[in-house]
Write a protein that holds these residues in place. Structure first.
Motif, PDB file in Angstrom:
ATOM      1  N   GLN A 195       0.832  -1.211   0.000  1.00 44.11           N
ATOM      2  CA  GLN A 195       0.000   0.000   0.000  1.00 44.11           C
ATOM      3  C   GLN A 195       0.863   1.257   0.000  1.00 44.11           C
ATOM      4  N   VAL A 196       1.954   1.229   0.793  1.00 46.70           N
ATOM      5  CA  VAL A 196       2.841   2.396   0.865  1.00 46.70           C
ATOM      6  C   VAL A 196       3.451   2.685  -0.506  1.00 46.70           C
ATOM      7  N   VAL A 197       3.923   1.640  -1.168  1.00 49.58           N
ATOM      8  CA  VAL A 197       4.527   1.826  -2.493  1.00 49.58           C
ATOM      9  C   VAL A 197       3.518   2.464  -3.444  1.00 49.58           C
ATOM     10  N   GLU A 198       2.296   1.944  -3.480  1.00 49.72           N
ATOM     11  CA  GLU A 198       1.277   2.491  -4.380  1.00 49.72           C
ATOM     12  C   GLU A 198       0.910   3.924  -3.994  1.00 49.72           C
ATOM     13  N   ASN A 199       0.800   4.159  -2.686  1.00 47.94           N
ATOM     14  CA  ASN A 199       0.423   5.481  -2.189  1.00 47.94           C
ATOM     15  C   ASN A 199       1.447   6.538  -2.590  1.00 47.94           C
ATOM     16  N   VAL A 200       2.732   6.227  -2.397  1.00 47.27           N
ATOM     17  CA  VAL A 200       3.782   7.179  -2.740  1.00 47.27           C
ATOM     18  C   VAL A 200       3.802   7.430  -4.247  1.00 47.27           C
ATOM     19  N   LYS A 201       3.671   6.355  -5.024  1.00 46.92           N
ATOM     20  CA  LYS A 201       3.662   6.517  -6.491  1.00 46.92           C
ATOM     21  C   LYS A 201       2.512   7.420  -6.946  1.00 46.92           C
TER      22      LYS A 201
END
Length: 255
Positions: A195-201
């Motif tokens: 989720q963090v990876v997608e959120n930052v992207k």
């Protein structure tokens, strides 16, 4: 001419020093000549590359206050193709020492100008704060690489850091660019990391490196042995990840 990359994030514990040590070692392993500059008074990059930070006479502190030359500050061959300008707790006093110095934002840039062409990459490990040392790193650098830990508050502080990069670009170093963001301490077993990876992207326009650095026990152990991961456990997931990151960094083209 060497490409100068400042590794910065004002949050501590995000993998900044781990990335400084292991990206440098992986670039060296790939045949690139690398200079690491430790601008963190904690000196963890220095000890992580095998030096006893408490027993070094010539450090970045002496260089910045003008007591020694750049050549005297460099410790050679701490890893394959890797040299370092080390740091220790003495550096904590440098902001007070240089409070009245002329052009104090450019002291590091001026200090390394005579060795810059001797290296393919110069990697600067910044302290976990937006201090004068970090500003010096950014006026010296061509690009800023931001490690982000895969955790709930990952985006917190990133906008502030990007704002600082833009301020330095506007006022002090018009050549400065964002190298990009690299995710660290990724745990594939948790939905949170994904989720963090997608959120930052979704929230940033900056380059995000494809390589994601895993949470890896060997990677955490290596600094206590004074070795980069490619020496300590060359076949580990952490070593392989930093080799992939190094390849991406080498291949990245800037205008």
């Amino acid at each position: 001419m060497g490409r100068v990359i400042a590794i910065a994030n004002q949050k501590g514990g995000v993998g900044k020093t781990t990335t400084s040590i292991n990206l440098s070692a992986a670039l060296g392993e790939a045949g690139k000549k690398v200079l690491v500059i430790d601008t963190d008074p904690q000196g963890n990059t220095t000890s992580g590359l095998g030096l006893d930070k408490n027993n070094i006479e010539n450090t970045i502190y002496e260089l910045l206050i003008g007591e020694i030359t750049t050549d005297e500050a460099i410790t050679k061959d701490v890893a394959k193709n890797v040299d370092i300008i080390p740091s220790n707790v003495d550096l904590a006093a440098v902001e007070i020492e240089l409070i009245d110095a002329d052009d104090k934002e450019f002291i590091l840039r001026n200090a390394i100008s005579n060795v810059k062409d001797s290296y393919d990459f110069i990697i600067i490990d910044c302290p976990p704060s937006l201090s004068m040392l970090t500003v010096n790193a950014m006026t010296t650098a061509n690009t800023v690489l931001v490690p982000i830990q895969c955790e709930y508050y990952a985006l917190e502080g990133l906008s502030q850091l990007i704002h600082t990069v833009n301020l330095v670009k506007d006022r002090l170093n018009p050549e400065l660019e964002m190298e990009g963001v690299v995710f660290t301490m990724f745990d594939s077993r948790t939905n949170l990391s994904l989720q963090v990876v997608e959120n930052v992207k979704d929230h940033i326009e900056e380059n995000v490196y494809k390589t994601i650095i895993p949470r890896n026990i060997r990677l955490a152990e290596a600094p206590s042995y004074g070795m980069p991961i490619n020496q300590y456990e060359p076949k580990s997931a952490g070593a392989e990840a930093y080799r992939l990151l190094a390849k991406e960094v080498i291949d990245r083209k800037f205008n």
